[in-house]
Enzyme design. Structure first.
Site, PDB file in Angstrom:
ATOM      1  N   HIS A  22       0.788  -1.233   0.000  1.00  0.00           N
ATOM      2  CA  HIS A  22       0.000   0.000   0.000  1.00  0.00           C
ATOM      3  C   HIS A  22       0.827   1.293   0.000  1.00  0.00           C
ATOM      4  CE1 HIS A  22      -3.393  -2.600   1.118  1.00  0.00           C
ATOM      5  NE2 HIS A  22      -2.634  -3.096   2.076  1.00  0.00           N
TER       6      HIS A  22
HETATM    7  C1  BDR Z   1      -3.073   0.630   5.301  1.00  0.00           C
HETATM    8  O1  BDR Z   1      -3.278   0.114   6.611  1.00  0.00           O
HETATM    9  C2  BDR Z   1      -2.056  -0.232   7.207  1.00  0.00           C
HETATM   10  O2  BDR Z   1      -2.135  -1.484   7.797  1.00  0.00           O
HETATM   11  C3  BDR Z   1      -0.997  -0.139   6.131  1.00  0.00           C
HETATM   12  O3  BDR Z   1       0.218   0.340   6.668  1.00  0.00           O
HETATM   13  C4  BDR Z   1      -1.583   0.833   5.129  1.00  0.00           C
HETATM   14  O4  BDR Z   1      -1.251   2.167   5.448  1.00  0.00           O
HETATM   15  C5  BDR Z   1      -3.707  -0.303   4.304  1.00  0.00           C
HETATM   16  O5  BDR Z   1      -5.074  -0.428   4.551  1.00  0.00           O
END
Ligand code: BDR
Ligand code: CA
Length: 319
Positions: free
Chosen positions: A243
């Protein structure tokens, strides 16, 4: 270097946050003015420490790291140890940081920086819940018109949610903060699950990081191997979505991404759909267009960029 884009990274590391921070620190086009930690994946005491561990891993202990909010604006903190592990950064063995945490509060640093730097010259990169940004916007509303851009990882519409059927983690943890940010009037670019789910850490890609043969490359591979196991099991894919590095990659190579400007609003009242981001992609309402909503990425190009940049970080192995 003249012409470097000035950024503040607001983050809750997190393995994918860590890779995003490494990508930024490895990229000469960017000047990281500071890193502001927020609670999210794990509590603040761990995220600020993890941010410092990553700066040291990158060989950049002079980076300014600030601690921010210990809880969301209104709701109880929800964390994600099931994904990121107990420390938030499970995977590689990383030593305790020796660089110091700055004394100033993250929110004060954000406000001070935006009020003193030239107007529209500082970009806020948000990789976690938006609590610090919302607090800054509420405390000093004049910053909204001074921000160059807020580039954030959060939300999801076509893909659905990852923490509830309709909500993505960062927005779900602090939907009220997300609402403040999305209504702030600052230019916003959103990298939601709709795009990050197209950037998978396949086994071949993880091997490429390990194959760099550097301490950082191996640490990235170890982080990804830990981080992806949860999503691989959940989605049945080779690798999991990477992500947060999408935010930094968008700054470095926007041509890799596709999206459009539309209205995006956050659900803050319904318990069923709390934290859902509703994107008016087809323009069926007259609600104001407040965000560039990214939906597609050249994932091979994205990983090529990432491996090449991570390969530049050659920090010495500690004694
Ligand atoms: C987001 O949630 C977190 O667990 C990750 O770092 C990312 O920013 C993805 O949904
Ligand atoms: Ca994050």
């Amino acid at each position: 270097m003249p012409g470097r884009r000035k950024i503040i990274i607001d983050t809750d590391p997190g393995q994918d946050d860590a890779v995003a921070i490494l990508l930024a620190l490895a990229s000469p086009e960017l000047e990281v003015l500071g890193i502001t930690a927020v609670c999210g994946n794990v509590p603040l005491a761990l995220t600020e420490r993890n941010a410092r561990r990553i700066c040291e891993l990158a060989g950049r202990p002079e980076t300014l790291v600030f601690a921010g909010a210990t809880r969301p604006l209104l709701r109880e903190l929800v964390t994600a140890e099931q994904v990121h592990g107990k420390t938030g950064l499970n995977g590689p063995e990383l030593p305790e940081p020796s660089m110091r945490l700055q004394d100033a509060h993250a929110v004060d640093f954000i406000i001070e920086t935006l009020m003193t730097e030239e107007r529209a010259s500082v970009t806020l990169c948000a990789l976690g819940p938006l609590t610090n940004l919302a607090l800054a916007l509420v405390r000093e509303p004049r910053i909204a018109s001074r921000i160059q851009e807020i580039v954030l990882m959060g939300g999801g519409f076509f893909e659905g949610g990852n923490v509830t059927p309709t909500a993505e983690f960062n927005i779900y943890v602090d939907p009220h903060a997300a609402d403040i940010v999305l209504k702030s009037g600052a230019p916003i670019v959103m990298l939601p699950l709709d795009v990050t789910h197209k950037a998978l850490t396949t086994a071949a890609r993880t091997r490429a990081f390990r194959g760099l043969g550097t301490r950082v490359g191996v640490a990235v591979a170890e982080m990804l191997e830990f981080f992806e196991r949860f999503d691989e099991q959940k989605y049945g894919t080779d690798g999991g979505p990477l992500h947060d590095p999408c935010v930094i990659a968008w700054l470095l190579a926007p041509q890799l991404f596709r999206g459009r400007c539309c209205n995006v609003e956050v659900e803050t009242t319904s318990e069923l759909t709390m934290g859902m981001t509703v994107a008016d992609w087809w323009g069926v309402t007259s609600r104001p267009k407040n965000a560039t909503y990214i939906r597609d990425v050249d994932h091979d190009g994205f990983f090529r960029l990432l491996v090449e940049r991570i390969g530049r970080l050659k920090s010495p192995v500690p004694a």
